[in-house]
Motif scaffolding. Structure first.
Motif, PDB file in Angstrom:
ATOM      1  N   VAL A   1       0.851  -1.185   0.000  1.00 41.91           N
ATOM      2  CA  VAL A   1       0.000   0.000   0.000  1.00 41.91           C
ATOM      3  C   VAL A   1       0.885   1.233   0.000  1.00 41.91           C
ATOM      4  CG1 VAL A   1      -1.733   1.296   1.297  1.00 41.91           C
ATOM      5  CG2 VAL A   1      -1.846  -1.198   1.213  1.00 41.91           C
ATOM      6  N   LYS A   2       0.519   2.212  -0.810  1.00 41.18           N
ATOM      7  CA  LYS A   2       1.275   3.462  -0.822  1.00 41.18           C
ATOM      8  C   LYS A   2       0.848   4.287   0.387  1.00 41.18           C
ATOM      9  CE  LYS A   2       2.896   7.089  -3.919  1.00 41.18           C
ATOM     10  NZ  LYS A   2       2.798   7.716  -5.263  1.00 41.18           N
ATOM     11  N   THR A   3       1.749   4.415   1.349  1.00 47.92           N
ATOM     12  CA  THR A   3       1.420   5.090   2.601  1.00 47.92           C
ATOM     13  C   THR A   3       1.826   6.560   2.613  1.00 47.92           C
ATOM     14  OG1 THR A   3       3.512   4.266   3.513  1.00 47.92           O
ATOM     15  CG2 THR A   3       1.532   2.969   3.947  1.00 47.92           C
ATOM     16  N   ALA A   4       2.651   6.988   1.654  1.00 45.50           N
ATOM     17  CA  ALA A   4       3.056   8.396   1.570  1.00 45.50           C
ATOM     18  C   ALA A   4       3.488   8.690   0.142  1.00 45.50           C
ATOM     19  CB  ALA A   4       4.191   8.706   2.544  1.00 45.50           C
ATOM     20  N   ASN A   5       3.305   9.938  -0.294  1.00 46.85           N
ATOM     21  CA  ASN A   5       3.725  10.335  -1.631  1.00 46.85           C
ATOM     22  C   ASN A   5       5.181  10.769  -1.680  1.00 46.85           C
ATOM     23  OD1 ASN A   5       1.212   9.912  -2.906  1.00 46.85           O
ATOM     24  ND2 ASN A   5       0.449  11.872  -2.115  1.00 46.85           N
ATOM     25  N   GLN A   6       5.848  10.734  -0.523  1.00 47.45           N
ATOM     26  CA  GLN A   6       7.260  11.069  -0.473  1.00 47.45           C
ATOM     27  C   GLN A   6       8.033   9.882   0.090  1.00 47.45           C
ATOM     28  OE1 GLN A   6       5.018  13.092   1.375  1.00 47.45           O
ATOM     29  NE2 GLN A   6       4.579  14.294  -0.476  1.00 47.45           N
TER      30      GLN A   6
END
Length: 415
Positions: A109-114
């Motif tokens: 899961v993508k938990t942050a865009n950075q």
């Protein structure tokens, strides 16, 4: 879905997007990705030259990568471990992300865009003169047939031993242990997760693996999916995910074989939203601390063993206008069958000993001397363990099990 099917689907979707001219200025692959069940964290950034760089993190270890490239809509790169390169890819399919390495794919899961910053003290680029404590690269794995990493910090609590079974283990710090049901139950103030260490009678890993089955019981609203991985050279890592009595739970266990026969199982159980990767690390730390020894015997235990071996033990109870008759068949080869006489009269199947000995009311028996107290231990096939302190009865054909009178006589159904 099989791995080759997943990869074929990834490729087909990427080609479709390319041929249809779909594009998006947003780079979906820059950011932080994770899988809560395995504890995997992937940090990915884009370098000035357009390639991708970052690191994996799993159980405190970090594995750096750079020069990742985009091909067929996937990021392909290599992470380093002690100078060796291991390929992996990050793919996006209909909004879902997958990490694939060494033929195994797991969702993230993508938990942050950075991306997150690497911890220099634990990052492993393969070029440092200092190597971390892992003896092999952390395995990204999912499902049956893969290997689980055995790396875990050493347990620092009390060493607990059962010399009669022939094993000892180290507890984690701040965890309390209590002998129960032929093994040990561990608990810690403030946590709802319970752990245990108990002996088993499996002879081989194949025999152990054959017993790992999904649980599907509509009556109790229990549905558990099993996953099995090899653990070192003498064990299995087993995980059950699903619901038990309607509650989402996680059960993890590591079963080890002893060179003296049988072995032990270290297990942890908890509600899913309270069960984190730290509990996986804890049971690994305990499993890694297990030491096996030859089981102790004593002349006292041997005397009581010979008294009941190959015999049937009959217990009669009368009360409230009812009478019950319970029988324990103590077989010479170490098995037993426990039933009451009503079961035999109503079910002819139990006249077949081979059938009865495989049932839930059967298992293995053992006599041990705990100090000066001989004890009969019954380990049922369904996991129950009964312990009976033994003492002489008034007559020569009587013994007391936990203070209750049993008659020792011939006529056992053992073959």
């Amino acid at each position: 879905m099989k791995t080759h099917m997943i990869m074929a689907l990834f490729t087909a979707m990427a080609l479709f997007q390319t041929l249809s001219g779909q594009s998006n200025s947003e780079d979906h692959y820059v950011g932080t990705f994770s899988n809560s069940q395995s504890g995997l964290v992937l940090s990915m950034d884009k370098a000035a030259d357009g390639t991708y760089q970052g690191f994996f993190q799993l159980q405190g270890q970090q594995y750096a990568f750079s020069k990742g490239t985009k091909l067929l809509g996937m990021i392909n790169a290599e992470y380093q471990y002690n100078g060796q390169a291991f390929a992996f890819s990050l793919s996006r399919l209909i909004g879902e992300y997958y990490v694939t390495s060494e033929g195994v794919s797991i969702p993230v899961v993508k938990t942050a865009n950075q991306p997150v910053a690497a911890t220099k003290s634990t990052a492993n680029t393969g070029n440092s003169s200092k190597t971390n404590t892992a003896t092999s690269p952390t395995t990204i794995s999912s499902g049956t047939g893969t290997k689980a990493t055995t790396t875990a910090p050493a347990a620092t609590g009390t060493r607990i031993a059962d010399p009669y079974i022939g094993y000892s283990f180290q507890t984690p710090a701040a965890w309390n242990s209590q002998e129960q049901g032929g093994g040990f139950v561990l608990s810690k103030v403030g946590t709802q997760v319970s752990m245990s260490v108990s002996p088993h009678e499996y002879k081989t890993l194949a025999e152990m693996r054959a017993q790992v089955l999904d649980a599907n019981d509509p009556a109790s609203n229990t549905y558990l999916k099993a996953q099995t991985k090899e653990y070192g050279s003498n064990g299995l890592f087993i995980r059950f995910d699903g619901t038990a009595q309607g509650k989402a739970v996680v059960i993890e266990m590591i079963s080890l074989l002893s060179p003296n026969g049988g072995g032990v199982t270290v297990a942890a159980t908890g509600v899913k939203d309270q069960y984190g990767a730290e509990y996986t690390t804890l049971i690994k730390s305990m499993a890694n601390s297990v030491q096996f020894s030859k089981p102790q015997t004593s002349s006292l235990a041997e005397q009581w063993k010979q008294k009941i071996k190959g015999k049937r033990l009959d217990y009669y109870y009368t009360g409230n206008g009812m009478a019950d008759h319970y029988i324990i068949h103590i077989c010479s080869e170490g098995t037993f069958v426990y039933k009451n006489d009503n079961s035999y009269s109503s079910n002819n199947a139990y006249t077949d000993f081979s059938y009865a000995s495989a049932g839930a009311d059967a298992g293995k028996w053992q006599v041990v001397a705990k100090g000066a107290q001989p004890t009969l231990i019954l380990r049922f096939n369904d996991g129950r363990v009964w312990e009976f302190p033994m003492s002489p009865g008034k007559a020569g054909n009587e013994i007391l099990l936990n203070g209750k009178r049993y008659f020792v006589q011939a006529g056992t159904m053992c073959q």
